[in-house]
Design an enzyme around this catalytic site. Structure first.
Site, mmCIF file in Angstrom:
data_model
loop_
_atom_site.group_PDB
_atom_site.id
_atom_site.type_symbol
_atom_site.label_atom_id
_atom_site.label_comp_id
_atom_site.label_asym_id
_atom_site.label_seq_id
_atom_site.Cartn_x
_atom_site.Cartn_y
_atom_site.Cartn_z
ATOM 1 N N CYS A 1 0.819 -1.226 0.000
ATOM 2 C CA CYS A 1 0.000 0.000 0.000
ATOM 3 C C CYS A 1 0.855 1.280 0.000
ATOM 4 O O CYS A 1 0.414 2.321 -0.496
ATOM 5 C CB CYS A 1 -0.942 -0.002 1.204
ATOM 6 N N HIS B 1 -2.120 6.747 3.732
ATOM 7 C CA HIS B 1 -0.670 6.860 3.938
ATOM 8 C C HIS B 1 -0.162 8.172 3.325
ATOM 9 O O HIS B 1 -0.412 8.460 2.137
ATOM 10 C CB HIS B 1 0.062 5.702 3.254
HETATM 11 N N1 LIG Z 1 -4.391 -3.281 5.520
HETATM 12 C C1 LIG Z 1 -3.886 -2.699 4.460
HETATM 13 O O1 LIG Z 1 -3.909 -1.449 4.329
HETATM 14 C C2 LIG Z 1 -3.241 -3.511 3.371
HETATM 15 C C3 LIG Z 1 -2.834 -2.859 2.217
HETATM 16 C C4 LIG Z 1 -2.199 -3.574 1.185
HETATM 17 C C5 LIG Z 1 -1.989 -4.926 1.349
HETATM 18 N N2 LIG Z 1 -2.384 -5.551 2.501
HETATM 19 C C6 LIG Z 1 -2.156 -6.992 2.599
HETATM 20 O O2 LIG Z 1 -3.430 -7.643 2.619
HETATM 21 C C7 LIG Z 1 -3.369 -8.832 3.411
HETATM 22 C C8 LIG Z 1 -4.423 -8.751 4.505
HETATM 23 O O3 LIG Z 1 -4.128 -7.645 5.339
HETATM 24 P P1 LIG Z 1 -5.159 -7.101 6.425
HETATM 25 O O4 LIG Z 1 -4.619 -5.795 6.833
HETATM 26 O O5 LIG Z 1 -6.540 -7.187 5.902
HETATM 27 O O6 LIG Z 1 -4.977 -8.188 7.607
HETATM 28 P P2 LIG Z 1 -6.008 -8.628 8.748
HETATM 29 O O7 LIG Z 1 -6.911 -7.505 9.096
HETATM 30 O O8 LIG Z 1 -5.169 -9.240 9.811
HETATM 31 O O9 LIG Z 1 -6.884 -9.787 8.047
HETATM 32 C C9 LIG Z 1 -6.367 -11.055 7.779
HETATM 33 C C10 LIG Z 1 -7.436 -11.955 7.166
HETATM 34 O O10 LIG Z 1 -6.874 -13.231 6.866
HETATM 35 C C11 LIG Z 1 -7.554 -14.266 7.601
HETATM 36 N N3 LIG Z 1 -6.571 -15.238 8.098
HETATM 37 C C12 LIG Z 1 -5.494 -14.998 8.894
HETATM 38 N N4 LIG Z 1 -4.831 -16.161 9.147
HETATM 39 C C13 LIG Z 1 -5.530 -17.145 8.511
HETATM 40 C C14 LIG Z 1 -5.373 -18.533 8.398
HETATM 41 N N5 LIG Z 1 -4.352 -19.202 8.995
HETATM 42 N N6 LIG Z 1 -6.280 -19.238 7.678
HETATM 43 C C15 LIG Z 1 -7.306 -18.614 7.079
HETATM 44 N N7 LIG Z 1 -7.517 -17.274 7.136
HETATM 45 C C16 LIG Z 1 -6.632 -16.551 7.838
HETATM 46 C C17 LIG Z 1 -8.240 -13.550 8.748
HETATM 47 O O11 LIG Z 1 -9.364 -14.343 9.137
HETATM 48 P P3 LIG Z 1 -9.928 -14.331 10.668
HETATM 49 O O12 LIG Z 1 -10.634 -13.021 10.856
HETATM 50 O O13 LIG Z 1 -10.849 -15.506 10.675
HETATM 51 O O14 LIG Z 1 -8.731 -14.478 11.559
HETATM 52 C C18 LIG Z 1 -8.637 -12.237 8.076
HETATM 53 O O15 LIG Z 1 -9.778 -12.441 7.287
HETATM 54 C C19 LIG Z 1 -1.932 -8.910 3.951
HETATM 55 O O16 LIG Z 1 -1.164 -9.718 3.116
HETATM 56 C C20 LIG Z 1 -1.459 -7.459 3.870
HETATM 57 O O17 LIG Z 1 -0.068 -7.333 3.777
HETATM 58 C C21 LIG Z 1 -3.011 -4.876 3.502
#
Ligand SMILES: NC(=O)c1ccc[n+]([C@@H]2O[C@H](COP(=O)([O-])OP(=O)(O)OC[C@H]3O[C@@H](n4cnc5c(N)ncnc54)[C@H](OP(=O)(O)O)[C@@H]3O)[C@@H](O)[C@H]2O)c1
Length: 355
Positions: free
Chosen positions: A151, A244
């Site tokens: 991001c 950001h």
């Molecule tokens: N946040 C941002 O601004 C952003 C921007 C660009 C890219 N990203 C990328 O997008 C991805 C997600 O980020 P996020 O910020 O959304 O993270 P997050 O809020 O921690 O969400 C993670 C998601 O993955 C699921 N998950 C985690 N461990 C799992 C497992 N072992 N098996 C199945 N499902 C699992 C979680 O499910 P539960 O709720 O059931 O635990 C939740 O739905 C990451 O790779 C991150 O680097 C994020």
């Protein structure tokens, strides 16, 4: 026209929720499957997640049952596109398994640095999508994995593109002030961040430095030759919910007067509008230039273009470089920098015939 059926992996997280929002009422795509961990599986979506957006969750999606991620492999026939918002470690295995059969469009870093994988931002490097064929042939996949950038890389790459095309780039310095939602949910503990700035985000600087030169590099057909500029970043976490902010210094090859930089960004806007304006998630303006000296600000400017515009302000001459320019940018990290940006990439790939 029947809408294409989509699954969202990691649907309950911060980026996953933004996929739900970006796909609500989408004219081409519809969500028919939601997947997450054991913690969420078999619950109604509205009970499994803590919904963060001020836009209310659609009733029909809230009532859908969340499936266990492990089951997606056996459900693949039901879907035409897989959107992934999984943590990178989990994404590595699952995205590869899904890509054997289906297109996977991802916010995760798991495949970004592989030679046959484009880090796609249609406005910047649409031609890198050609790597999809290389990926499919080399790996024997019917589908493919296309990730978006980190991001923090997103707004930087978008603003560097018109500068690179018009003036050439020698060196880039960037310091970020990144929003809390970038750390996922529940993210950074409140007692660590209230009244504070944290001057370190694990692996973030390396990701931005590696991705920026790949995204702005030239695709020769089977791989990307990185752009030749050097880049050095400092990434910090600030007490801001979304958006950001980045302070950017660019040493250019040719002289770049402030008004010429603005003009190059405006020309880039016109080209993007011509090429991508028909995509449902594309903003009216790819870059919005703010003239006020105290903008961009996350609270005031992050929703411009539906969270899809990169907002640039304070374009000034830099006094250190002989040919240099500096500016401040703002990019919505969970919209353009994650899910909605990936929905737009999917729209582009669909129109370009990759699905
Ligand atoms: N946040 C941002 O601004 C952003 C921007 C660009 C890219 N990203 C990328 O997008 C991805 C997600 O980020 P996020 O910020 O959304 O993270 P997050 O809020 O921690 O969400 C993670 C998601 O993955 C699921 N998950 C985690 N461990 C799992 C497992 N072992 N098996 C199945 N499902 C699992 C979680 O499910 P539960 O709720 O059931 O635990 C939740 O739905 C990451 O790779 C991150 O680097 C994020």
């Amino acid at each position: 026209m029947d809408k294409m059926k989509c699954a969202v992996l990691g649907a309950t997280g911060v980026a996953g929720q933004q996929f739900i929002e970006a796909l609500a009422g989408h004219p081409w795509f519809e969500i028919t499957g939601l997947y997450a961990s054991e913690k969420s599986a078999n619950k109604k979506y509205k009970e499994a997640c803590t919904w963060h957006s001020p836009t209310p969750l659609e009733e029909a999606v809230g009532e859908q049952k969340v499936q266990l991620l492990d089951n997606v492999g056996s459900d693949l026939k039901q879907y035409e596109i897989i959107f992934s918002a999984l943590p990178s470690e989990v994404a590595r295995q699952i995205e590869g398994a899904c890509a054997k059969e289906k297109p996977v469009i991802s916010t995760a870093a798991a495949y970004r640095y592989e030679e046959d994988v484009p880090v796609l931002i249609p406005e910047v490097n649409a031609e890198h999508a050609g790597l999809i064929k290389v990926q499919q042939k080399g790996r024997g996949w019917k589908g493919f994995v296309v990730p978006g950038p980190n991001c923090t890389t997103m707004g930087l790459a978008i603003t560097l593109k018109p500068i690179a095309d018009s003036f050439g780039i020698k060196n880039v310095f960037m310091t970020s002030m990144q929003a809390l939602s970038g750390a996922g949910y529940p993210g950074v503990p409140s007692l660590d961040i209230i009244d504070n700035i944290i001057p370190y985000i694990s692996k973030e600087e390396e990701k931005v430095e590696q991705e920026a030169v790949k995204i702005l590099g030239k695709c020769s057909g089977s791989s990307v030759a990185n752009a030749g500029f050097r880049i050095s970043c400092t990434c910090t976490r600030a007490n801001v919910s979304d958006g950001h902010t980045e302070s950017v210094f660019v040493e250019t090859e040719k002289h770049a007067a402030v008004e010429d930089v603005s003009a190059a960004m405006e020309r880039f806007n016109s080209e993007c509008k011509k090429k991508f304006g028909h995509l449902p998630s594309a903003p009216e303006r790819t870059i919005v230039i703010k003239e006020e000296e105290n903008r961009p600000q996350p609270r005031l400017d992050r929703e411009l273009g539906g969270g899809m515009s990169t907002v640039v302000g304070r374009i000034r001459k830099d006094a250190v470089f002989e040919n240099g320019v500096k500016y401040v940018l703002l990019s919505h990290n969970t919209k353009k920098g994650a899910a909605k940006g990936e929905v737009m990439a999917a729209e582009y790939l669909h129109k370009a015939g990759y699905f």
